[in-house]
Design an enzyme around this catalytic site. Structure first.
Site, short mmCIF file in Angstrom:
data_model
loop_
_atom_site.label_atom_id
_atom_site.label_comp_id
_atom_site.label_asym_id
_atom_site.label_seq_id
_atom_site.Cartn_x
_atom_site.Cartn_y
_atom_site.Cartn_z
N HIS A 16 -27.65 -6.84 46.48
CA HIS A 16 -26.23 -6.56 46.77
C HIS A 16 -25.26 -7.52 46.08
CE1 HIS A 16 -27.38 -3.61 49.74
NE2 HIS A 16 -27.96 -4.51 50.53
C1 TV7 Z 1 -31.27 -6.89 50.86
N1 TV7 Z 1 -26.70 -4.98 58.90
C2 TV7 Z 1 -29.63 -6.63 52.77
C3 TV7 Z 1 -29.07 -5.80 53.89
C4 TV7 Z 1 -27.70 -6.28 54.33
C5 TV7 Z 1 -27.14 -5.53 55.51
C6 TV7 Z 1 -25.80 -5.68 58.26
C7 TV7 Z 1 -26.39 -6.89 59.95
C8 TV7 Z 1 -26.48 -8.01 60.89
C9 TV7 Z 1 -25.95 -9.25 60.50
C10 TV7 Z 1 -26.05 -10.32 61.36
C11 TV7 Z 1 -26.68 -10.16 62.63
C12 TV7 Z 1 -27.09 -7.91 62.14
C13 TV7 Z 1 -28.33 -6.65 63.71
C14 TV7 Z 1 -27.09 -5.70 59.95
C15 TV7 Z 1 -20.40 -4.25 58.27
C16 TV7 Z 1 -20.88 -5.36 59.09
C17 TV7 Z 1 -21.61 -5.05 60.38
C18 TV7 Z 1 -22.42 -8.60 61.35
C19 TV7 Z 1 -22.94 -8.59 62.77
N2 TV7 Z 1 -27.18 -8.94 62.98
C20 TV7 Z 1 -30.79 -6.00 52.02
C21 TV7 Z 1 -25.73 -5.95 55.81
C22 TV7 Z 1 -25.15 -5.23 57.00
C23 TV7 Z 1 -25.54 -11.59 61.02
N3 TV7 Z 1 -23.75 -5.50 57.09
O1 TV7 Z 1 -30.45 -4.77 51.43
C24 TV7 Z 1 -25.67 -12.66 61.88
O2 TV7 Z 1 -27.61 -6.71 62.51
O3 TV7 Z 1 -23.29 -3.63 58.20
C25 TV7 Z 1 -22.91 -4.67 57.73
C26 TV7 Z 1 -21.46 -5.15 57.83
C27 TV7 Z 1 -20.01 -6.57 59.30
C28 TV7 Z 1 -20.87 -7.76 59.75
N4 TV7 Z 1 -21.58 -7.44 60.99
C29 TV7 Z 1 -22.45 -6.25 60.84
O4 TV7 Z 1 -31.87 -5.74 52.88
C30 TV7 Z 1 -31.71 -8.25 51.23
N5 TV7 Z 1 -25.58 -6.86 58.88
C31 TV7 Z 1 -26.80 -11.25 63.49
C32 TV7 Z 1 -26.29 -12.49 63.11
ZN ZN Z 2 -32.21 -3.79 52.80
#
Ligand code: TV7
Ligand code: ZN
Ligand code: CA
Length: 393
Positions: A146
């Site tokens: 990403h």
């Molecule tokens: C390659 N999903 C990376 C995949 C990246 C996914 C996301 C989380 C997450 C972050 C945490 C957390 C989480 C249970 C899951 C819009 C948001 C929603 C953060 C809570 N628990 C790969 C990125 C994805 C961080 N991000 O492809 C700290 O899930 O959906 C989102 C963005 C904003 C931020 N919030 C989620 O596999 C290596 N994040 C717990 C603690």
């Molecule tokens: Zn992934």
């Protein structure tokens, strides 16, 4: 005795850095670099290190990272420090730069070292390939698809894949990038949007409003305007929850088969994100170790130089199983591997079941409902076949 032998004239190299695995994104963060330690310990327990060239990878240099990333971004990444008091939620810091310091891409101790080690492994792998010392090079610490030129995104800060592919492009006319992580490989796709020397293919869960990063629709195939040579060179395979081994492997073989025939790559870079497995903490699919591994097997059979990258994977025991099985496929000992986990495997109790190939019932109890009608999968193959009419080697 273990059945693991080393065929002459066929080389696999394995690139890792134990220092990378010591870093922590934070207690509740899904990305656990420790999964690399668990994976390696299972790979070594099976004795596979005796069938590969094993390297401790170095950290990539600033100049190497700058082959893709902007120096503004690298300079900031190299100087930001984690805050002494952890913040509870994102947006509480008014001056987040480059998307750094939110909850997905936190600042943690040794962040720059962690990033440069991940990219160092990927670059070492690429150089073993271009120097023809390896036929397959493995960098499970890489695969952070990403990251953008000047932005962190989705747990990724440095795009080790782009840096490695740029190295391959110094020697090979065309590189095929394939991404089986459950998330869309947006950073790699974007990096090569305007060249016809790299074709990117991502298989992923697609739901623009509810699943990260929300891009990668079937008809997002690269900017078609202004005589862009890279037009049609981005292939996207948007999928829904619950896809099975059988469906996924059918899609993979049919799509990658057609692409290899049409695009005629000189090397393949395969991102093996293990969050597409059933039971992943963030994933949505019903893939088993066998179905995930079948993608690696298919790529190996194409017979081109191959790099295997890691990527996502948030249930460490599943990650370790998949990357162990895939390492065995790279070596070519998968048919002789004992499905019973070796008795002396460290952290053996982490694995819950003592098999390398747990059943869906063992993994999930109740498998996730499959929301991928056969008809939709056929439409996907049809669209891609038509897209490939615009592609020539
Ligand atoms: C390659 N999903 C990376 C995949 C990246 C996914 C996301 C989380 C997450 C972050 C945490 C957390 C989480 C249970 C899951 C819009 C948001 C929603 C953060 C809570 N628990 C790969 C990125 C994805 C961080 N991000 O492809 C700290 O899930 O959906 C989102 C963005 C904003 C931020 N919030 C989620 O596999 C290596 N994040 C717990 C603690
Ligand atoms: Zn992934
Ligand atoms: Ca993907």
């Amino acid at each position: 005795e273990s059945g693991i032998t080393r065929p002459k004239g066929y080389n696999v190299s394995f690139h890792c850095n134990p220092d990378m695995e010591k870093h922590h994104f934070g207690m509740t963060h899904p990305m656990k670099p420790w999964r690399l330690t668990l994976s390696k310990s299972l790979i070594y327990s099976y004795g596979m290190s005796f069938a590969m060239d094993n390297y401790i990878s170095r950290a990539a240099t600033y100049e190497e990272l700058a082959s893709f990333h902007s120096t503004d971004y690298l300079d900031f990444l190299g100087t930001v420090l984690p805050e002494p008091v952890p913040r509870d939620l994102e947006n509480s810091n008014p001056d987040l730069k480059f998307n750094l310091g939110g909850s997905d891409c936190p600042l943690f101790d040794g962040l720059y070292d962690y990033c440069s080690m991940s990219a160092g492994g990927a670059l070492d792998a690429a150089r073993k390939i271009t120097s023809k010392q390896s036929d397959i090079a493995i960098a499970w610490g890489g695969g952070l698809h990403h990251a953008k030129k000047a932005e962190a995104s989705g747990f990724c800060y440095i795009n080790d894949i782009v840096v490695a592919i740029l190295e391959l492009l110094r020697f090979y006319p065309r590189v095929l990038y394939i991404d089986i992580d459950v998330h869309h490989g947006d950073g790699v796709e974007e990096a090569f949007f305007s060249t016809d020397r790299v074709m990117t293919v991502s298989f992923h869960k697609y739901d623009p409003n509810n699943f990260f990063p929300g891009t990668g629709a079937l008809d997002d195939n690269g900017p078609k305007n202004e005589h862009n040579p890279g037009a049609h060179h981005a292939v996207n395979v948007p999928l829904n929850d619950g896809i099975t081994d059988e469906q996924y492997d059918m899609l993979f073989d049919s799509i990658i088969g057609k692409i290899v025939e049409k695009f005629r790559p000189s090397a393949i870079a395969l991102q093996c994100g293990a969050d597409s497995l059933a039971g992943d903490r963030l994933g949505r699919f019903n893939l088993q170790v066998q179905g995930h591994g079948a993608c690696v097997e298919f790529c190996k059979k194409v017979g081109l130089p191959l790099i295997l990258f890691g990527g996502g994977g948030y249930t460490p025991r599943n990650v370790a199983r998949a990357w162990t099985y895939e390492t065995s496929i790279a070596i070519g000992c998968q048919d002789n591997i004992n499905p019973l986990l070796p008795q002396h495997t460290p952290w053996r109790e982490q694995f819950r079941q003592d098999t390398l190939f747990p059943t869906l019932e063992q993994i999930l109890g109740e498998p996730r409902q499959n929301r991928n009608p056969q008809k939709r999968l056929q439409e996907i193959v049809q669209h891609i076949s038509e897209q490939l009419r615009f592609v020539q080697a």
